[in-house]
Design a protein around this motif. Sequence first.
Motif, PDB file in Angstrom:
ATOM      1  N   ARG A  75    -106.646  66.074   2.418  1.00  0.00           N
ATOM      2  CA  ARG A  75    -107.899  66.178   2.000  1.00  0.00           C
ATOM      3  C   ARG A  75    -108.158  66.425   0.670  1.00  0.00           C
ATOM      4  O   ARG A  75    -107.234  67.103  -0.025  1.00  0.00           O
ATOM      5  N   ALA A  76    -109.082  65.563  -0.186  1.00  0.00           N
ATOM      6  CA  ALA A  76    -109.198  65.435  -1.535  1.00  0.00           C
ATOM      7  C   ALA A  76    -109.788  66.638  -2.047  1.00  0.00           C
ATOM      8  O   ALA A  76    -110.683  67.188  -1.230  1.00  0.00           O
ATOM      9  N   PRO A  77    -109.398  67.197  -3.222  1.00  0.00           N
ATOM     10  CA  PRO A  77    -110.268  68.413  -3.431  1.00  0.00           C
ATOM     11  C   PRO A  77    -111.802  68.097  -4.076  1.00  0.00           C
ATOM     12  O   PRO A  77    -111.961  66.691  -4.289  1.00  0.00           O
ATOM     13  N   ARG A  78    -112.612  68.827  -3.973  1.00  0.00           N
ATOM     14  CA  ARG A  78    -114.105  68.616  -4.344  1.00  0.00           C
ATOM     15  C   ARG A  78    -114.418  69.308  -5.503  1.00  0.00           C
ATOM     16  O   ARG A  78    -114.702  70.540  -5.794  1.00  0.00           O
ATOM     17  N   PHE A  79    -114.513  68.506  -6.666  1.00  0.00           N
ATOM     18  CA  PHE A  79    -114.857  68.964  -7.886  1.00  0.00           C
ATOM     19  C   PHE A  79    -116.081  68.060  -8.490  1.00  0.00           C
ATOM     20  O   PHE A  79    -116.002  66.908  -8.359  1.00  0.00           O
ATOM     21  N   LYS A  80    -116.842  68.723  -9.276  1.00  0.00           N
ATOM     22  CA  LYS A  80    -117.791  67.969  -9.824  1.00  0.00           C
ATOM     23  C   LYS A  80    -117.377  67.015 -10.980  1.00  0.00           C
ATOM     24  O   LYS A  80    -116.411  67.561 -11.698  1.00  0.00           O
ATOM     25  N   ALA A  81    -117.773  66.013 -11.409  1.00  0.00           N
ATOM     26  CA  ALA A  81    -117.069  65.193 -12.512  1.00  0.00           C
ATOM     27  C   ALA A  81    -116.901  66.061 -13.949  1.00  0.00           C
ATOM     28  O   ALA A  81    -116.187  65.867 -14.541  1.00  0.00           O
ATOM     29  N   THR A  82    -118.049  66.695 -14.010  1.00  0.00           N
ATOM     30  CA  THR A  82    -118.088  67.507 -15.116  1.00  0.00           C
ATOM     31  C   THR A  82    -116.969  68.623 -15.328  1.00  0.00           C
ATOM     32  O   THR A  82    -116.571  69.028 -16.312  1.00  0.00           O
ATOM     33  N   ALA A  83    -116.652  68.881 -14.315  1.00  0.00           N
ATOM     34  CA  ALA A  83    -115.471  70.152 -14.188  1.00  0.00           C
ATOM     35  C   ALA A  83    -113.882  69.625 -14.295  1.00  0.00           C
ATOM     36  O   ALA A  83    -113.141  70.278 -14.255  1.00  0.00           O
ATOM     37  N   ALA A  84    -113.885  68.213 -14.273  1.00  0.00           N
ATOM     38  CA  ALA A  84    -112.383  67.608 -14.298  1.00  0.00           C
ATOM     39  C   ALA A  84    -111.745  67.930 -15.610  1.00  0.00           C
ATOM     40  O   ALA A  84    -110.519  68.081 -15.184  1.00  0.00           O
ATOM     41  N   VAL A  85    -112.258  68.084 -16.533  1.00  0.00           N
ATOM     42  CA  VAL A  85    -111.481  68.419 -17.591  1.00  0.00           C
ATOM     43  C   VAL A  85    -111.094  69.771 -17.847  1.00  0.00           C
ATOM     44  O   VAL A  85    -110.311  70.338 -18.532  1.00  0.00           O
ATOM     45  N   ASN A  86    -111.468  70.730 -16.829  1.00  0.00           N
ATOM     46  CA  ASN A  86    -111.098  71.984 -16.591  1.00  0.00           C
ATOM     47  C   ASN A  86    -109.991  72.352 -15.418  1.00  0.00           C
ATOM     48  O   ASN A  86    -109.936  73.409 -15.075  1.00  0.00           O
ATOM     49  N   ILE A  87    -109.785  71.349 -14.691  1.00  0.00           N
ATOM     50  CA  ILE A  87    -108.869  71.539 -13.644  1.00  0.00           C
ATOM     51  C   ILE A  87    -107.395  71.952 -14.145  1.00  0.00           C
ATOM     52  O   ILE A  87    -106.759  71.309 -15.025  1.00  0.00           O
ATOM     53  N   THR A  88    -106.944  73.071 -13.662  1.00  0.00           N
ATOM     54  CA  THR A  88    -105.633  73.493 -13.953  1.00  0.00           C
ATOM     55  C   THR A  88    -104.485  73.125 -13.174  1.00  0.00           C
ATOM     56  O   THR A  88    -104.652  72.754 -12.036  1.00  0.00           O
ATOM     57  N   ASP A  89    -103.270  73.596 -13.614  1.00  0.00           N
ATOM     58  CA  ASP A  89    -102.163  73.425 -12.871  1.00  0.00           C
ATOM     59  C   ASP A  89    -102.310  74.099 -11.299  1.00  0.00           C
ATOM     60  O   ASP A  89    -102.228  73.696 -10.541  1.00  0.00           O
ATOM     61  N   ALA A  90    -102.843  75.406 -11.656  1.00  0.00           N
ATOM     62  CA  ALA A  90    -103.221  76.306 -10.261  1.00  0.00           C
ATOM     63  C   ALA A  90    -104.097  75.383  -9.516  1.00  0.00           C
ATOM     64  O   ALA A  90    -103.774  75.353  -8.038  1.00  0.00           O
ATOM     65  N   ASP A  91    -104.961  74.771  -9.797  1.00  0.00           N
ATOM     66  CA  ASP A  91    -106.029  74.138  -8.965  1.00  0.00           C
ATOM     67  C   ASP A  91    -105.020  72.911  -8.437  1.00  0.00           C
ATOM     68  O   ASP A  91    -105.561  72.699  -7.010  1.00  0.00           O
ATOM     69  N   VAL A  92    -104.306  72.311  -8.945  1.00  0.00           N
ATOM     70  CA  VAL A  92    -103.695  71.113  -8.496  1.00  0.00           C
ATOM     71  C   VAL A  92    -102.702  71.723  -7.379  1.00  0.00           C
ATOM     72  O   VAL A  92    -102.548  71.080  -6.177  1.00  0.00           O
ATOM     73  N   ILE A  93    -101.862  72.667  -7.703  1.00  0.00           N
ATOM     74  CA  ILE A  93    -100.946  73.271  -6.842  1.00  0.00           C
ATOM     75  C   ILE A  93    -101.802  73.823  -5.592  1.00  0.00           C
ATOM     76  O   ILE A  93    -101.126  73.725  -4.359  1.00  0.00           O
ATOM     77  N   CYS A  94    -102.803  74.343  -5.762  1.00  0.00           N
ATOM     78  CA  CYS A  94    -103.419  75.065  -4.526  1.00  0.00           C
ATOM     79  C   CYS A  94    -103.958  73.861  -3.607  1.00  0.00           C
ATOM     80  O   CYS A  94    -103.961  73.996  -2.303  1.00  0.00           O
ATOM     81  N   THR A  95    -104.266  72.712  -4.188  1.00  0.00           N
ATOM     82  CA  THR A  95    -104.671  71.476  -3.338  1.00  0.00           C
ATOM     83  C   THR A  95    -103.609  70.918  -2.726  1.00  0.00           C
ATOM     84  O   THR A  95    -103.485  70.637  -1.470  1.00  0.00           O
ATOM     85  N   MET A  96    -102.276  71.114  -3.249  1.00  0.00           N
ATOM     86  CA  MET A  96    -101.184  70.590  -2.647  1.00  0.00           C
ATOM     87  C   MET A  96    -100.586  71.373  -1.804  1.00  0.00           C
ATOM     88  O   MET A  96    -100.250  70.825  -0.709  1.00  0.00           O
ATOM     89  N   LEU A  97    -100.589  72.753  -1.754  1.00  0.00           N
ATOM     90  CA  LEU A  97    -100.438  73.581  -1.000  1.00  0.00           C
ATOM     91  C   LEU A  97    -101.399  73.388   0.188  1.00  0.00           C
ATOM     92  O   LEU A  97    -100.768  73.620   1.436  1.00  0.00           O
ATOM     93  N   ALA A  98    -102.429  73.414   0.026  1.00  0.00           N
ATOM     94  CA  ALA A  98    -103.499  73.212   1.262  1.00  0.00           C
ATOM     95  C   ALA A  98    -103.405  71.834   1.996  1.00  0.00           C
ATOM     96  O   ALA A  98    -103.547  72.036   3.305  1.00  0.00           O
ATOM     97  N   ASN A  99    -102.735  71.144   1.332  1.00  0.00           N
ATOM     98  CA  ASN A  99    -102.481  69.818   2.065  1.00  0.00           C
ATOM     99  C   ASN A  99    -101.134  69.774   2.578  1.00  0.00           C
ATOM    100  O   ASN A  99    -100.531  68.827   3.249  1.00  0.00           O
ATOM    101  N   SER A 100    -100.462  70.682   2.484  1.00  0.00           N
ATOM    102  CA  SER A 100     -98.996  70.851   2.886  1.00  0.00           C
ATOM    103  C   SER A 100     -97.834  69.849   2.423  1.00  0.00           C
ATOM    104  O   SER A 100     -97.305  69.199   3.132  1.00  0.00           O
ATOM    105  N   ILE A 101     -98.353  69.308   1.268  1.00  0.00           N
ATOM    106  CA  ILE A 101     -97.462  68.293   0.542  1.00  0.00           C
ATOM    107  C   ILE A 101     -95.957  68.779   0.551  1.00  0.00           C
ATOM    108  O   ILE A 101     -95.635  69.764  -0.143  1.00  0.00           O
ATOM    109  N   PRO A 102     -95.101  68.066   1.137  1.00  0.00           N
ATOM    110  CA  PRO A 102     -93.711  68.234   1.192  1.00  0.00           C
ATOM    111  C   PRO A 102     -93.128  68.277  -0.580  1.00  0.00           C
ATOM    112  O   PRO A 102     -93.591  67.622  -1.271  1.00  0.00           O
TER     113      PRO A 102
END
Length: 129
Positions: free
Chosen positions: A32-59
């Motif tokens: 499942r792709a994360p949903r961010f507005k294009a203007t928010a892309a510059v503010n994506i943090t490590d925590a945002d990426v990790i939360c998306t990976m955990l939510a997708n159960s990425i091994p």
Amino acid sequence: RPGLYWEAIADYNAANPLTPFSPMSWTDIQLRAPRFKATAAVNITDADVICTMLANSIPVEWVDHAYTFGVVYLETHFFEANALIDLYREIDDERHERLEQYGKPPAIPQWDGWRVPTEGDMICLHALL
């Protein structure tokens, strides 16, 4: 950055002992792709990426396998004239510290190797993004 995802999984498991992290199976892949507005892309943090990976159960093995790509990306973009040089330097310094602590992440042998993406690969990627 070696070990960062392992640490995140350990933190997740400590915070959720009744529902610990369980990686997706290799036969049932659904992302499942994360949903961010294009203007928010510059503010994506490590925590945002990790939360998306955990939510997708990425091994964790997938993340470890991506290490070599990350190094190549840094080496390609890590030069003095780059506007993001301070960010790259900070990430590279942390990478070296984590390599000393965790060692080099192992690759998945069946996935190892590199090839130039085909035009069809690029079309698929654009459709996904």
